[in-house]
Design a protein around this motif. Sequence first.
Motif, PDB file in Angstrom:
ATOM      1  N   SER A 143     -39.333  61.573 -16.869  1.00  0.00           N
ATOM      2  CA  SER A 143     -40.279  62.000 -15.840  1.00  0.00           C
ATOM      3  C   SER A 143     -40.802  60.820 -15.041  1.00  0.00           C
ATOM      4  O   SER A 143     -40.841  60.845 -13.803  1.00  0.00           O
ATOM      5  N   LEU A 144     -41.200  59.779 -15.743  1.00  0.00           N
ATOM      6  CA  LEU A 144     -41.746  58.600 -15.070  1.00  0.00           C
ATOM      7  C   LEU A 144     -40.701  57.919 -14.197  1.00  0.00           C
ATOM      8  O   LEU A 144     -41.009  57.392 -13.124  1.00  0.00           O
ATOM      9  N   SER A 145     -39.458  57.939 -14.644  1.00  0.00           N
ATOM     10  CA  SER A 145     -38.387  57.320 -13.858  1.00  0.00           C
ATOM     11  C   SER A 145     -38.139  58.101 -12.570  1.00  0.00           C
ATOM     12  O   SER A 145     -37.971  57.514 -11.495  1.00  0.00           O
ATOM     13  N   TYR A 146     -38.124  59.433 -12.659  1.00  0.00           N
ATOM     14  CA  TYR A 146     -37.936  60.231 -11.450  1.00  0.00           C
ATOM     15  C   TYR A 146     -39.140  60.116 -10.509  1.00  0.00           C
ATOM     16  O   TYR A 146     -38.984  60.156  -9.280  1.00  0.00           O
ATOM     17  N   LEU A 147     -40.323  59.960 -11.071  1.00  0.00           N
ATOM     18  CA  LEU A 147     -41.506  59.760 -10.246  1.00  0.00           C
ATOM     19  C   LEU A 147     -41.385  58.453  -9.463  1.00  0.00           C
ATOM     20  O   LEU A 147     -41.670  58.391  -8.263  1.00  0.00           O
ATOM     21  N   ALA A 148     -40.927  57.405 -10.149  1.00  0.00           N
ATOM     22  CA  ALA A 148     -40.740  56.109  -9.487  1.00  0.00           C
ATOM     23  C   ALA A 148     -39.627  56.180  -8.445  1.00  0.00           C
ATOM     24  O   ALA A 148     -39.733  55.604  -7.356  1.00  0.00           O
ATOM     25  N   ALA A 149     -38.550  56.886  -8.773  1.00  0.00           N
ATOM     26  CA  ALA A 149     -37.437  57.024  -7.827  1.00  0.00           C
ATOM     27  C   ALA A 149     -37.877  57.797  -6.580  1.00  0.00           C
ATOM     28  O   ALA A 149     -37.481  57.455  -5.451  1.00  0.00           O
ATOM     29  N   ALA A 150     -38.690  58.825  -6.768  1.00  0.00           N
ATOM     30  CA  ALA A 150     -39.171  59.614  -5.630  1.00  0.00           C
ATOM     31  C   ALA A 150     -40.058  58.770  -4.725  1.00  0.00           C
ATOM     32  O   ALA A 150     -39.961  58.854  -3.485  1.00  0.00           O
ATOM     33  N   LEU A 177     -30.949  52.778  -5.346  1.00  0.00           N
ATOM     34  CA  LEU A 177     -32.362  52.699  -5.697  1.00  0.00           C
ATOM     35  C   LEU A 177     -32.561  51.708  -6.830  1.00  0.00           C
ATOM     36  O   LEU A 177     -31.734  51.608  -7.744  1.00  0.00           O
ATOM     37  N   GLY A 178     -33.669  50.992  -6.791  1.00  0.00           N
ATOM     38  CA  GLY A 178     -33.967  50.041  -7.856  1.00  0.00           C
ATOM     39  C   GLY A 178     -34.277  50.720  -9.179  1.00  0.00           C
ATOM     40  O   GLY A 178     -34.112  50.138 -10.247  1.00  0.00           O
ATOM     41  N   THR A 179     -34.730  51.960  -9.113  1.00  0.00           N
ATOM     42  CA  THR A 179     -35.040  52.730 -10.325  1.00  0.00           C
ATOM     43  C   THR A 179     -33.773  53.366 -10.883  1.00  0.00           C
ATOM     44  O   THR A 179     -33.001  53.968 -10.138  1.00  0.00           O
ATOM     45  N   THR A 180     -33.559  53.216 -12.186  1.00  0.00           N
ATOM     46  CA  THR A 180     -32.463  53.917 -12.861  1.00  0.00           C
ATOM     47  C   THR A 180     -33.059  54.989 -13.771  1.00  0.00           C
ATOM     48  O   THR A 180     -34.160  54.824 -14.299  1.00  0.00           O
ATOM     49  N   ILE A 181     -32.321  56.071 -13.936  1.00  0.00           N
ATOM     50  CA  ILE A 181     -32.796  57.194 -14.753  1.00  0.00           C
ATOM     51  C   ILE A 181     -32.191  57.069 -16.153  1.00  0.00           C
ATOM     52  O   ILE A 181     -30.964  57.078 -16.300  1.00  0.00           O
ATOM     53  N   PRO A 182     -33.005  56.952 -17.185  1.00  0.00           N
ATOM     54  CA  PRO A 182     -32.469  56.774 -18.536  1.00  0.00           C
ATOM     55  C   PRO A 182     -31.981  58.082 -19.145  1.00  0.00           C
ATOM     56  O   PRO A 182     -32.331  59.174 -18.671  1.00  0.00           O
ATOM     57  N   ARG A 183     -31.182  57.963 -20.165  1.00  0.00           N
ATOM     58  CA  ARG A 183     -30.890  59.146 -20.988  1.00  0.00           C
ATOM     59  C   ARG A 183     -32.186  59.550 -21.675  1.00  0.00           C
ATOM     60  O   ARG A 183     -32.838  58.727 -22.311  1.00  0.00           O
ATOM     61  N   ASN A 184     -32.543  60.810 -21.556  1.00  0.00           N
ATOM     62  CA  ASN A 184     -33.818  61.255 -22.079  1.00  0.00           C
ATOM     63  C   ASN A 184     -33.727  62.727 -22.454  1.00  0.00           C
ATOM     64  O   ASN A 184     -33.338  63.558 -21.627  1.00  0.00           O
ATOM     65  N   VAL A 185     -34.087  63.053 -23.681  1.00  0.00           N
ATOM     66  CA  VAL A 185     -33.924  64.421 -24.165  1.00  0.00           C
ATOM     67  C   VAL A 185     -34.827  65.389 -23.409  1.00  0.00           C
ATOM     68  O   VAL A 185     -34.489  66.563 -23.221  1.00  0.00           O
ATOM     69  N   ARG A 186     -35.960  64.919 -22.900  1.00  0.00           N
ATOM     70  CA  ARG A 186     -36.872  65.809 -22.167  1.00  0.00           C
ATOM     71  C   ARG A 186     -36.241  66.315 -20.870  1.00  0.00           C
ATOM     72  O   ARG A 186     -36.514  67.434 -20.433  1.00  0.00           O
ATOM     73  N   LEU A 187     -35.409  65.493 -20.256  1.00  0.00           N
ATOM     74  CA  LEU A 187     -34.724  65.923 -19.038  1.00  0.00           C
ATOM     75  C   LEU A 187     -33.787  67.089 -19.315  1.00  0.00           C
ATOM     76  O   LEU A 187     -33.614  67.976 -18.485  1.00  0.00           O
ATOM     77  N   SER A 206     -39.492  71.652 -14.310  1.00  0.00           N
ATOM     78  CA  SER A 206     -38.980  70.300 -14.111  1.00  0.00           C
ATOM     79  C   SER A 206     -39.487  69.443 -15.261  1.00  0.00           C
ATOM     80  O   SER A 206     -40.432  69.816 -15.966  1.00  0.00           O
ATOM     81  N   ALA A 207     -38.868  68.284 -15.442  1.00  0.00           N
ATOM     82  CA  ALA A 207     -39.312  67.393 -16.514  1.00  0.00           C
ATOM     83  C   ALA A 207     -40.724  66.890 -16.251  1.00  0.00           C
ATOM     84  O   ALA A 207     -41.484  66.618 -17.187  1.00  0.00           O
ATOM     85  N   LEU A 208     -41.112  66.789 -14.984  1.00  0.00           N
ATOM     86  CA  LEU A 208     -42.446  66.284 -14.652  1.00  0.00           C
ATOM     87  C   LEU A 208     -43.547  67.249 -15.083  1.00  0.00           C
ATOM     88  O   LEU A 208     -44.665  66.837 -15.358  1.00  0.00           O
ATOM     89  N   THR A 209     -43.225  68.534 -15.143  1.00  0.00           N
ATOM     90  CA  THR A 209     -44.186  69.512 -15.643  1.00  0.00           C
ATOM     91  C   THR A 209     -44.068  69.662 -17.150  1.00  0.00           C
ATOM     92  O   THR A 209     -45.077  69.755 -17.859  1.00  0.00           O
ATOM     93  N   TYR A 210     -42.845  69.660 -17.645  1.00  0.00           N
ATOM     94  CA  TYR A 210     -42.594  69.873 -19.065  1.00  0.00           C
ATOM     95  C   TYR A 210     -43.169  68.742 -19.911  1.00  0.00           C
ATOM     96  O   TYR A 210     -43.824  68.982 -20.926  1.00  0.00           O
ATOM     97  N   ASP A 211     -42.933  67.505 -19.520  1.00  0.00           N
ATOM     98  CA  ASP A 211     -43.480  66.355 -20.238  1.00  0.00           C
ATOM     99  C   ASP A 211     -43.689  65.211 -19.251  1.00  0.00           C
ATOM    100  O   ASP A 211     -42.808  64.369 -19.065  1.00  0.00           O
ATOM    101  N   PRO A 212     -44.843  65.172 -18.587  1.00  0.00           N
ATOM    102  CA  PRO A 212     -45.060  64.180 -17.527  1.00  0.00           C
ATOM    103  C   PRO A 212     -45.095  62.736 -18.006  1.00  0.00           C
ATOM    104  O   PRO A 212     -44.983  61.824 -17.184  1.00  0.00           O
ATOM    105  N   THR A 213     -45.246  62.518 -19.314  1.00  0.00           N
ATOM    106  CA  THR A 213     -45.289  61.135 -19.816  1.00  0.00           C
ATOM    107  C   THR A 213     -43.957  60.675 -20.404  1.00  0.00           C
ATOM    108  O   THR A 213     -43.869  59.563 -20.928  1.00  0.00           O
ATOM    109  N   SER A 214     -42.919  61.493 -20.328  1.00  0.00           N
ATOM    110  CA  SER A 214     -41.620  61.084 -20.867  1.00  0.00           C
ATOM    111  C   SER A 214     -40.991  60.024 -19.964  1.00  0.00           C
ATOM    112  O   SER A 214     -41.329  59.895 -18.781  1.00  0.00           O
ATOM    113  N   ARG A 215     -40.067  59.259 -20.525  1.00  0.00           N
ATOM    114  CA  ARG A 215     -39.409  58.204 -19.750  1.00  0.00           C
ATOM    115  C   ARG A 215     -38.647  58.787 -18.564  1.00  0.00           C
ATOM    116  O   ARG A 215     -38.617  58.210 -17.484  1.00  0.00           O
TER     117      ARG A 215
END
Length: 331
Positions: free
Chosen positions: A309-316, A279-289, A298-307
């Motif tokens: 969350s946004l990376s997993y949204l793009a990957a999905a 996948l072109g999207t890479t998932i960063p190290r992120n404390v929210r995850l 999930s991180a998307l509910t816990y903090d939808p604006t974290s890096r």
Amino acid sequence: MTSRHVGSLVPRETALAGRDGSAGGGYRGYESGIPPLDPLDRSTPIGAAAAAAVEALAAERRQPFPRPTRRRIISVANQKGGVGKTTTTVNLAAALASNGVRVLVIDLDPQGNASTALGIDHHSGVPSIYDVLLGNRPLDEVVVASGEAPALYCAPATIDLAGAEIELVSLVARENRLRRAIASMQREVDYVFIDCPPSLGLLTVNALVAARELLIPIQCEYYALEGVGMLLRNVELVQAHLNQELRLSTILLTMYDSRTRLADQVVQEVKEHFGERVLGTTIPRNVRLAEAPSYGQSALTYDPTSRGSLSYLAAARELAERGWEPNGAAR
């Protein structure tokens, strides 16, 4: 240091001059000569947070993810522990389910981390995937709706699953138990994600036999490909004898740290080896995850604006848009 002191470091004629050198322009009234911060400048913490929020809001306004023409059954596996299998399973599922897709997560890891992250009760005695594998219940009876999204479901794992490896040995068609359970499921879902344990035992074999696709999370760290070779050899055996439909369709790079040269080297090496399946999207190290599962989210509910969350949204979205098999990926 006060603004007066800062201003004293800059010649007054410079401070009062415009950007083009004309007198009196200034920097929007900043006598210090220091330009105001761009709120979307990612090089600053405030700018990065603001940009993430803007992206999250923009993502919500996008069209729903495309639904597949046939059910996609994806095993998320890597025999190496700590590479982000469960985090990937949960957040990809939550992202898809939040954007118009029906998703079932099958927690096949005795630790039950995916069940925890989706807020599903999985103490001993709860109807679980263990009962399905042993033939005591159909899959529909153990599936529970998750509060993460309206169309997200989970078949939880309990500690009883730890003994399933031994109990399955003596059963007929032990490798096909999960496949048959999914085939007989009445619930309509577009995606089935199977979260595998970090081993190559009978539970993982059941997942590979049941799936049409294999998704391997690979962390951007030293020894990243350790164990992947053995997993792929097992995949070849499953393809040859048990499941000819199985394909390695997706590689997702996780735990990417842009500050290290090693991370970039791993990304390059993996892309050279696996090509368009990465996948072109890479998932960063992120404390929210890391924090999100402790809140049963999930991180998307816990903090939808974290890096993260946004990376997993793009990957999905990328996973959904590229379809079942990217550009005729080989076995």
